[in-house]
Design an enzyme around this catalytic site. Structure first.
Site, PDB file in Angstrom:
ATOM      1  N   ARG A 103      -6.085  -2.286  24.993  1.00 15.95           N
ATOM      2  CA  ARG A 103      -5.867  -1.775  23.630  1.00 15.95           C
ATOM      3  C   ARG A 103      -4.496  -1.099  23.488  1.00 15.95           C
ATOM      4  O   ARG A 103      -3.755  -1.331  22.533  1.00 15.95           O
ATOM      5  CB  ARG A 103      -7.005  -0.801  23.271  1.00 15.95           C
ATOM      6  CG  ARG A 103      -7.033  -0.320  21.854  1.00 15.95           C
ATOM      7  CD  ARG A 103      -7.333  -1.427  20.838  1.00 15.95           C
ATOM      8  NE  ARG A 103      -6.136  -2.028  20.296  1.00 15.95           N
ATOM      9  CZ  ARG A 103      -6.061  -3.267  19.836  1.00 15.95           C
ATOM     10  NH1 ARG A 103      -7.101  -4.060  19.854  1.00 15.95           N
ATOM     11  NH2 ARG A 103      -4.935  -3.748  19.379  1.00 15.95           N
ATOM     12  N   LYS A 138      13.331   6.453   8.652  1.00 14.36           N
ATOM     13  CA  LYS A 138      11.900   6.550   8.306  1.00 14.36           C
ATOM     14  C   LYS A 138      11.066   5.849   9.370  1.00 14.36           C
ATOM     15  O   LYS A 138      10.395   4.839   9.111  1.00 14.36           O
ATOM     16  CB  LYS A 138      11.672   5.956   6.923  1.00 14.36           C
ATOM     17  CG  LYS A 138      12.361   6.776   5.837  1.00 14.36           C
ATOM     18  CD  LYS A 138      12.312   6.107   4.498  1.00 14.36           C
ATOM     19  CE  LYS A 138      13.118   6.912   3.489  1.00 14.36           C
ATOM     20  NZ  LYS A 138      13.351   6.213   2.245  1.00 14.36           N
ATOM     21  N   ASP A 222      23.560   4.288  -4.133  1.00 18.80           N
ATOM     22  CA  ASP A 222      22.171   4.738  -4.167  1.00 18.80           C
ATOM     23  C   ASP A 222      21.497   4.360  -5.483  1.00 18.80           C
ATOM     24  O   ASP A 222      21.921   4.799  -6.553  1.00 18.80           O
ATOM     25  CB  ASP A 222      22.144   6.267  -3.973  1.00 18.80           C
ATOM     26  CG  ASP A 222      20.722   6.775  -3.851  1.00 18.80           C
ATOM     27  OD1 ASP A 222      19.906   6.066  -3.235  1.00 18.80           O
ATOM     28  OD2 ASP A 222      20.431   7.855  -4.385  1.00 18.80           O
TER      29      ASP A 222
END
Ligand code: SF4
Length: 638
Positions: A103, A138, A222
Site C-alpha cells: 500500500r 502549492k 497575474d
C-alpha cells in the site's frame, strides 16, 4: 535514465519512514497470521489507466526499506507514458514483506504518477506553441521535491523551489516598498545573486516593470484576460520572459499559450492531485508470470504466422515495442511499410503502428488485400491536429483573401496525416511528402503556384522551408482561433498548419547544450519534426531511416545524442554496443499511441484471423482512397 534520483531519494527517505510507521507500525497483523513465513510471491505493478509514470525509484526504496530481500525490477522509465494493462514493474520476495509494503509503495507511485499525468495533459494542450508549463509552491507539505520531480517527469518545468531561491515580488511587497522599481532595488541590494520576477496586474504595472535596469528575469501576468496578455506580449517584445498565472485550466491553457507567453504556471498540477490507477497484482508463488505469458504469446504468434504463411504479413514501425518488432516481417518508416505491404501478395496486412499508417497501407493495398491493426484506437497526436473541417475553413479564408486559392496555393501534406487530408491535397492538385521528400515536394509545389500550405507538422514545414532559403518572415503559422489577417496572408509564401508531434517537440534547445556539456564531441542527430531551434543546434537532422543509417555507418566509438522516439533510441543502443548512444532528452520521450500495440492485442487479432474472423480492419472509403492516392502518386513522381 532518471537524472536526479539521488536528490529525490534523499527527500523521500523521511517520508518513507513516516509512511511505514503510520501504516505498518509494529507489524502487519493479517499477513503475520495468514501467510507462512517462508512463502515467496511474485507480483506485477500494473497500469489500470493511461498516464505517465513517475516515482519508480521511490517505490523501490519503500520495498527495500521494508525488506532488503525484495527484488524490484522497473520495466519502464519514469516519464514514460503507459497504457491500461501495461506492466510497469515486477517484485519478488517474501510474501509477508511484499504485502506489507504494497500500500505504501503504491501510494507514492500513484500520487506522483497522477501529477506527471496531469502535467503531460497540460503540456500536450500547449503543443505547437512555445509556452512551457510550470508548477507552483502549492505542493503537499513535505512533498515539495517529490511533487516537483513528478512535474518534470510529466514534461513540465519547475518554478522556484521555495522562498529562498528566487525573488518574487507580489502586490503586498510592492505596496510596502511603495512601487515596483523601489521593491526591485531593495531586493537586488540584499540578494544580488537571485533571479527576480515581478507580478503585474495590468499594462501600466507591466511598463513600470519593463523599465527596471538591468532587465528582470521574468514578469508574471497575474489573472489577465487574453486580449491584455496579447498586448503584454507585444509590449514586452521578448525582452523579458513572461509567465501567465491565475485560474489556468486544461480548457483555457491552449488559448493562453497562443497569446505568445513563455510559460504558464498551474497550481492544479500539485494541489488537485488525482492518483493514477495502478495496482499490484500477485501472480502466486514460483510462477514466472510475465515472462511466461509473453513467451507463450510470442510462440502463438509464430505458430499462426507459420499456418497462414504468405497470406499474412506483419509490419512493425520503428517506434514499436521490441517484442512486437521481433515478430514483424518488415520494420521501417510509415510510408516504406505501407509500400512494402502492398508489394507482397499477402491477403492480410497487420500494421503495428498508428491509424494513419494503416490507412496509407489500405490506400496502397492491392485488390483483395485487407489491413488490420492490433489496436485501431491507436491514433497520432500530430495527424489529429488537422481536422478536415478546420482545414477547409482555412482554405476558404485563403480563398477570400487571395481571390482564387486554387491558383494561388498548393497544399502539401506530410504522410503523418489522415486519409481525408491526403485526399484534400489530391483534390486540390496538391501532394503528399515524407520527412525525406519534404524539400522536393515544397519545391514542386512552389513551381505550380506561388504559395504553399503545409500540413500538419509546422516544425517539418518550417525546418524544410528554412533550409531551402525561405525567410521566416515569409512563413505564416496558421492560427485556428484567430484567423490570420489579410496582410499576413498576402505576405506569406509558406503557410504552416499549427500541428506538432508531441514526442519530437519535447526536445528542447537546452537539451542540446546539456548533452554537449556532458559528452564533449558528441554528435547530435535529430528528426526534422523537432523544433527549429533544436534542428539548428544539432549536427544533423533526418528521417527515422536516415538516423538509423547514420548510426549503422558510423565508426565504433562514435558518440551520439539522438532526438527521436525512445523505443528506437533504446534499440539502437542495444544493436550498436560499439557506439555510445544516448537520448537527447533526460527523460526520453515515448509515443503513447505507438505503445498501444502490445504482444497481447497482436496475439488477439492474429488468433481471430486464424479462426477465420477479420477484426480491427482499417477501411478507407473509395472516394477518399482515390484522391489520397492521387496525392501519394504525385509524391513518387517528384
Ligand atoms: S511519434 Fe509523433 S508523429 Fe509519430 S505517431 Fe507518435 S505522435 Fe504521431
Amino acid at each position: 535514465m532518471v537524472p536526479d534520483n539521488k536528490a529525490l531519494l534523499r527527500a523521500a527517505e523521511p517520508l518513507i519512514e513516516l509512511a511505514i510507521r503510520e501504516d505498518i507500525g509494529p507489524g502487519d497483523a493479517t499477513g503475520e497470521a495468514v501467510l507462512p513465513a517462508e512463502q515467496r510471491l511474485h507480483g506485477q505493478v500494473m497500469a489500470k489507466a493511461a498516464g505517465v509514470v513517475a516515482g519508480l525509484p521511490v517505490m523501490e526504496a519503500v520495498f527495500h526499506r521494508v525488506d532488503p530481500a525484495i527484488l524490484f525490477t522497473a520495466l519502464v522509465d519514469d516519464g514514460q507514458e503507459i497504457v491500461p494493462g501495461e506492466i510497469v514493474a515486477e517484485v519478488r520476495g517474501p510474501a509477508r514483506s511484499l504485502l506489507a509494503a504494497e500500500r505504501t509503495a503504491l501510494n507514492f507511485l500513484q500520487r506522483m504518477s497522477g501529477i506527471a499525468t496531469l502535467t503531460r495533459q497540460y503540456v500536450d494542450a500547449v503543443a505547437g506553441t512555445q509556452a512551457a508549463i510550470l508548477d507552483t509552491r502549492k505542493t503537499a507539505p513535505g512533498f515539495r521535491v517529490l511533487d516537483k520531480y513528478a512535474v518534470r517527469m510529466g514534461g513540465g518545468r519547475n518554478h522556484r523551489e521555495g522562498l529562498y531561491d528566487m525573488i518574487l515580488i507580489k502586490d503586498n511587497h510592492i505596496e510596502a516598498a511603495e512601487g515596483i522599481v523601489p521593491a526591485i532595488r531593495l531586493a537586488r541590494a540584499l540578494h544580488p545573486e537571485l533571479p527576480i520576477e515581478v507580478e503585474v496586474k495590468n499594462l501600466r504595472e507591466l511598463r513600470e516593470a519593463l523599465s527596471a535596469e538591468p532587465a528582470l528575469d521574468r514578469i508574471m501576468l497575474d489573472n489577465m484576460d487574453l486580449r491584455t496578455m496579447r498586448e503584454a506580449v507585444a509590449l514586452t517584445a521578448r525582452r523579458v520572459e513572461l509567465e501567465a498565472s491565475g485560474g489556468v485550466t486544461l480548457e483555457s491553457v491552449g488559448a493562453i499559450a497562443s497569446t505568445g507567453v513563455d510559460c504558464i504556471s498551474v497550481g492544479a498540477l500539485t494541489h488537485s492531485v488525482r492518483a493514477l490507477d495502478l495496482s499490484l497484482d500477485v501472480l502466486g508463488k514460483g510462477t514466472r508470470g510475465l515472462a511466461t505469458r509473453s513467451r507463450k504469446q510470442a510462440e502463438r504468434v509464430r505458430g499462426i504466422k507459420e499456418v497462414l504463411g504468405r497470406r499474412l504479413v506483419i509490419l512493425g514501425h520503428h517506434y514499436q515495442r521490441d517484442e512486437v518488432i521481433a515478430l514483424a516481417d518488415y520494420r521501417g518508416d510509415s510510408y516504406q511499410l505501407a509500400h512494402e505491404g502492398a508489394q507482397t501478395d499477402a491477403e492480410y496486412i497487420v500494421f503495428c503502428g498508428v491509424h494513419f499508417m494503416a490507412e496509407t497501407a489500405a490506400i496502397l493495398a492491392g485488390p483483395g488485400q485487407r489491413v488490420l491493426m492490433p489496436d485501431p484506437t491507436a491514433g497520432c497526436y500530430l495527424a489529429d491536429t488537422a481536422d478536415l473541417e478546420d482545414v477547409e475553413q482555412a482554405w476558404a479564408r485563403l480563398d477570400s483573401v487571395l481571390g482564387g486559392v486554387e491558383e494561388q496555393v498548393t497544399p502539401v501534406t506530410y504522410v503523418n496525416s489522415t486519409a481525408a487530408l491526403k485526399a484534400f491535397c489530391g483534390r486540390h492538385r496538391g501532394i503528399v511528402c515524407t520527412s525525406s521528400s519534404a524539400e522536393r515536394a515544397i519545391r514542386w509545389a512552389l513551381a505550380q503556384r506561388p504559395r504553399v500550405f503545409f500540413f500538419p507538422d509546422q516544425h517539418l514545414g518550417r525546418n524544410t522551408a528554412h533550409r531551402m532559403g525561405i525567410a521566416l518572415e515569409d512563413m505564416l503559422l496558421w492560427d485556428r482561433r484567430l484567423l490570420p489577417s489579410s496582410e499576413a496572408i498576402l505576405r506569406a509564401k509558406v503557410v504552416l498548419w499549427p500541428g506538432a508531434c508531441n514526442v519530437h517537440q519535447r526536445f528542447l534547445p537546452e537539451s542540446v547544450a546539456a548533452v554537449r556539456e556532458r559528452f564533449p564531441g558528441i554528435r547530435v542527430l535529430v528528426h526534422p519534426e523537432c523544433r527549429m531551434e533544436v534542428v539548428e543546434l544539432a549536427d544533423d537532422a533526418g528521417s527515422t531511416s536516415y538516423i538509423i543509417q547514420q548510426v549503422q555507418a558510423a565508426p565504433p566509438g562514435t558518440r551520439w545524442a539522438i532526438g527521436t522516439e525512445s523505443h528506437l533510441v533504446q534499440r539502437l543502443q542495444r544493436e550498436h554496443p560499439e557506439q555510445q548512444i544516448v537520448s537527447l532528452a533526460g527523460v526520453p520521450p515515448f509515443c503513447r499511441t505507438m505503445a498501444q500495440t502490445t504482444l497481447g492485442n497482436l496475439t488477439l487479432v492474429l488468433e481471430a484471423l486464424a479462426a477465420g474472423t477479420v477484426t480491427n480492419e482499417v477501411v478507407v472509403d473509395g472516394e477518399t482512397a482515390r484522391w489520397a492516392k492521387v496525392a501519394l502518386e504525385r509524391m513518387l513522381r517528384v
